[in-house]
Design an enzyme around this catalytic site. Sequence first.
Site, short mmCIF file in Angstrom:
data_model
loop_
_atom_site.label_atom_id
_atom_site.label_comp_id
_atom_site.label_asym_id
_atom_site.label_seq_id
_atom_site.Cartn_x
_atom_site.Cartn_y
_atom_site.Cartn_z
N THR A 133 0.79 -1.30 -0.17
CA THR A 133 -0.08 -0.11 -0.05
C THR A 133 0.91 1.26 -0.06
O THR A 133 1.86 1.24 0.75
CB THR A 133 -0.88 0.09 1.25
N HIS A 180 9.93 5.04 -2.36
CA HIS A 180 9.31 4.58 -3.67
C HIS A 180 8.60 5.73 -3.99
O HIS A 180 7.53 6.15 -3.54
CB HIS A 180 8.55 3.46 -3.35
#
Length: 320
Positions: free
Chosen positions: A120, A176
């Site tokens: 997530t 990320h």
Amino acid sequence: MGRKKIALVGAGMIGGTLAHLAAMKEMGDIVLFDIAEGMPKGKALDLAQAGPVEGYDAGLKGTSDYADIAGADVVIVTAGVPRKPGMSRDDLLGINLKVMKAVGEGIKANAPDAFVICITNPLDAMVWALREFSGLPHNKVVGMAGVLDSARFRHFLAEEFNVSVEDVTAFVLGGHGDTMVPVIEYSTVAGIPVPDLIKMGWSTQERIDAIVARTRSGGGEIVQLLGNGSAYYAPATSAIAMAESYLKDKKRLLPCAAHLTGQYGVDDLYVGVPVVIGANGVERVVEIALNEGAKANFDKSVHAVQELLVACKGLEPSLA
Ligand code: A3D
């Protein structure tokens, strides 16, 4: 010896793809959990009915009850919302933080011995929060991003050099997000580093710079093209590689969002670094030498993750 149990928390696009891959590879029995009532049951039934054709034996169960993830060996978390065109990963913070709280508590109560892989977004902040809410040991909670980012880099490099993707290794560090750090010195074709390939005339610095930029925005490119939702095939495959390394004690060296305790000059933060994954979860954080440029980019990336954690702590006082 019974089958392993793989619980997928979030049965959306990535969750469904994870279930398909795990079944095809006969990794174990699979539980698809989602807050949506019928959908995980429908996907589980559909995938179970693919079993006779493909010849896989895997129990498949859809559920909205956390009790069904009890005893899971691996939990892969995709619960939450994905990006829409124009959104950054960080725009998802508030809503997905609440989801991590519910999921972390569900794992703590039902599957405290599992190896947990978080997907997530915004990844580095959500995996940190999920670890806090679950209370599991840090080596048993890890984030998937680097395997995917490296795979994107490898794909673009293989196209550029016109060689098999199998022979291209690539290295992507950092958070990320737009600050991720593809490291070309450690990216190779069959052991030949990319800077050497540039010297050999296989490509130019400009073209490699463009590939680095495309890798950084690789997720956004897919979000734009899909028009609704984000990538799911490659993210699911990447998480399965991490799960397999744990379940089979393969001790693969993979870039993952791992908890740092001083390595790379970073303390109590999850950020993308090379780690060894084996039967004990994250068994080793590998500290490589970074040149000045890569180190500066890595530090920028760490700073971006730190800012997200400040925002998380502001939104959820129990994390402060
Ligand atoms: P999607 O297809 O929307 O699936 C998410 C699922 O989560 C939905 O089925 C929801 O019903 C479910 N859900 C929402 N809240 C809860 C809850 N509290 N408990 C259980 N389930 C819940 O999204 P997706 O599968 O495409 O993406 C899932 C997540 O992965 C998103 O946050 C994406 O941004 C993220 N993602 C990360 C990467 C990385 O490389 C890190 C790549 C691609 C997507």
